[in-house]
Design a protein around this motif. Structure first.
Motif, short mmCIF file in Angstrom:
data_model
loop_
_atom_site.label_atom_id
_atom_site.label_comp_id
_atom_site.label_asym_id
_atom_site.label_seq_id
_atom_site.Cartn_x
_atom_site.Cartn_y
_atom_site.Cartn_z
N ASP A 50 0.82 -1.21 0.00
CA ASP A 50 0.00 0.00 0.00
C ASP A 50 0.86 1.27 0.00
O ASP A 50 0.50 2.27 -0.63
CB ASP A 50 -0.96 -0.01 1.19
CG ASP A 50 -0.25 -0.15 2.52
OD1 ASP A 50 0.85 -0.74 2.54
OD2 ASP A 50 -0.78 0.32 3.54
N THR A 66 -6.69 -11.02 0.87
CA THR A 66 -6.99 -9.59 0.92
C THR A 66 -6.40 -8.91 -0.31
O THR A 66 -5.58 -9.47 -1.03
CB THR A 66 -6.43 -8.94 2.19
OG1 THR A 66 -5.00 -9.14 2.24
CG2 THR A 66 -7.07 -9.55 3.43
N VAL A 123 -5.07 -4.96 -2.20
CA VAL A 123 -4.65 -3.56 -2.13
C VAL A 123 -4.96 -2.95 -3.49
O VAL A 123 -4.62 -3.55 -4.53
CB VAL A 123 -3.14 -3.44 -1.81
CG1 VAL A 123 -2.73 -1.97 -1.76
CG2 VAL A 123 -2.81 -4.12 -0.50
N ALA A 160 -6.65 -0.66 1.23
CA ALA A 160 -5.73 -1.73 1.61
C ALA A 160 -6.41 -2.69 2.58
O ALA A 160 -7.22 -2.28 3.42
CB ALA A 160 -4.46 -1.16 2.25
#
Length: 331
Positions: free
Chosen positions: A48, A81, A83, A112
């Protein structure tokens, strides 16, 4: 089981590399496209911060009129996850819901650590519920023209290591049949092997048991000189804008758009067609011709339009200035 990335034909740019997916519409700004493309290989903690630093340069590189959406997927340790950095008309979305972010320098937005779902979209505006049939094609890796991309993420659930108890009903493990893009593996009830682990001999000489089955033979691939890899799991039409060719509109072939900065490709330049175990290349009456050369050949041979040419492992194809290698996976 790999992810599947569907790309809609268009005049912007779509790129995929590693865990990164990019859509960018920045005519006349190759420096911005190159800077965003370089971010595709970034992964792990600090991604990020790298994107935030890139955001400060986007206005000067793109002239303030560029649109893009860049997402880096982090699946290490099963985190699942993402970003993202986007600007202008660009918008990433997860399962059809736009990602929410915070404004940063350069007129961009950044997010992010947002959770991933079943689908990830990059492109202008909000993603459609699903890609229209017959126009999207799969991008394994590389850079292609496109108006948006939808990444269908592989299931993140892990199979339990515990072996289910044997029952009277048989429950053999069955792998998906779609050579890399099938649904998740399942337990079904058949009259074959029992769950007690009785082995059966397969055609390729391996032992099939209740908990293991050899994968189906892999399909051939086309490996482009820019890194793009296209699986030949159905008939294909290659060209600058092949989606309108009759083989595509009739549903018998998949379009594969090729970036053509020199304007030397025809809209529908050539076709890759399968017949039994043979794959052939056919020139579709292209303006500048279709050429082929064997692995050891030193000269190109131009194909006669409309006449199918059988392909062998290692053959090289020349469409305009694009070089493609035909590869057959070895068993």
């Amino acid at each position: 089981m790999p992810d599947r990335c569907e790309v809609l034909p268009g005049d912007a740019v779509v790129a995929r590399r590693g865990g990164g997916l990019l859509w960018v519409d920045a005519p006349g700004s190759p420096a911005l496209v190159a800077a965003l493309h370089a971010c595709l290989g970034i992964a792990g903690p600090g991604a990020d911060r790298v994107l935030a630093a890139v955001a400060t340069q986007t206005a000067s590189l793109g002239g303030g009129s560029a649109s893009f959406a860049l997402v880096l997927v982090d699946s290490a340790g099963g985190s699942g996850t993402g970003v993202a950095l986007w600007s202008g008309k660009g918008q990433p979305a997860v399962d059809g819901v736009p990602v929410s972010g915070q404004p940063v320098d350069g007129g961009c937005s950044i997010a992010a650590g947002f959770p991933l779902g079943a689908t990830l979209y990059v492109g202008p505006g909000q993603a459609a519920p699903q890609m229209p049939p017959g126009v999207a094609y799969d991008l394994t890796e590389g850079t292609v023209p496109g108006s948006g991309a939808m990444l269908q993420l592989a299931a993140s659930a892990h199979v339990s290591a515990a072996v289910p108890p044997a029952t009277a009903a048989s429950s053999p493990f069955t792998a998906g049949s779609d050579a890399g893009f099938a649904g998740a593996a399942s337990y079904g009830s058949t009259g074959g092997s029992s769950a007690s682990g009785v082995a059966a001999r397969t055609d390729d000489g391996g032992e099939e048991t209740a908990f293991w089955k050899p994968d189906a033979a892999s399909a051939p691939v086309l490996r482009f000189d820019d890194g793009l890899v296209v699986t030949v799991d159905e008939d294909l039409v290659l060209g600058r804008r092949p989606d309108s060719h009759e083989l595509v509109t009739s549903g018998t072939a998949r379009p594969v758009p090729i970036a053509d900065t020199q304007n030397v490709l025809s809209s529908a330049h050539a076709a890759i067609q399968r017949s039994g175990g043979e794959v052939s290349l056919t020139d579709l009456g292209s303006l500048n011709g279709t050429h082929v050369a064997g692995p050891e050949a030193t000269e190109w041979t131009q194909l006669e339009p409309g006449v199918a040419h059988p392909l062998s492992d290692g053959d090289r194809l020349l469409l305009g200035w694009t070089v493609i290698t035909y590869e057959v996976p070895q068993d």
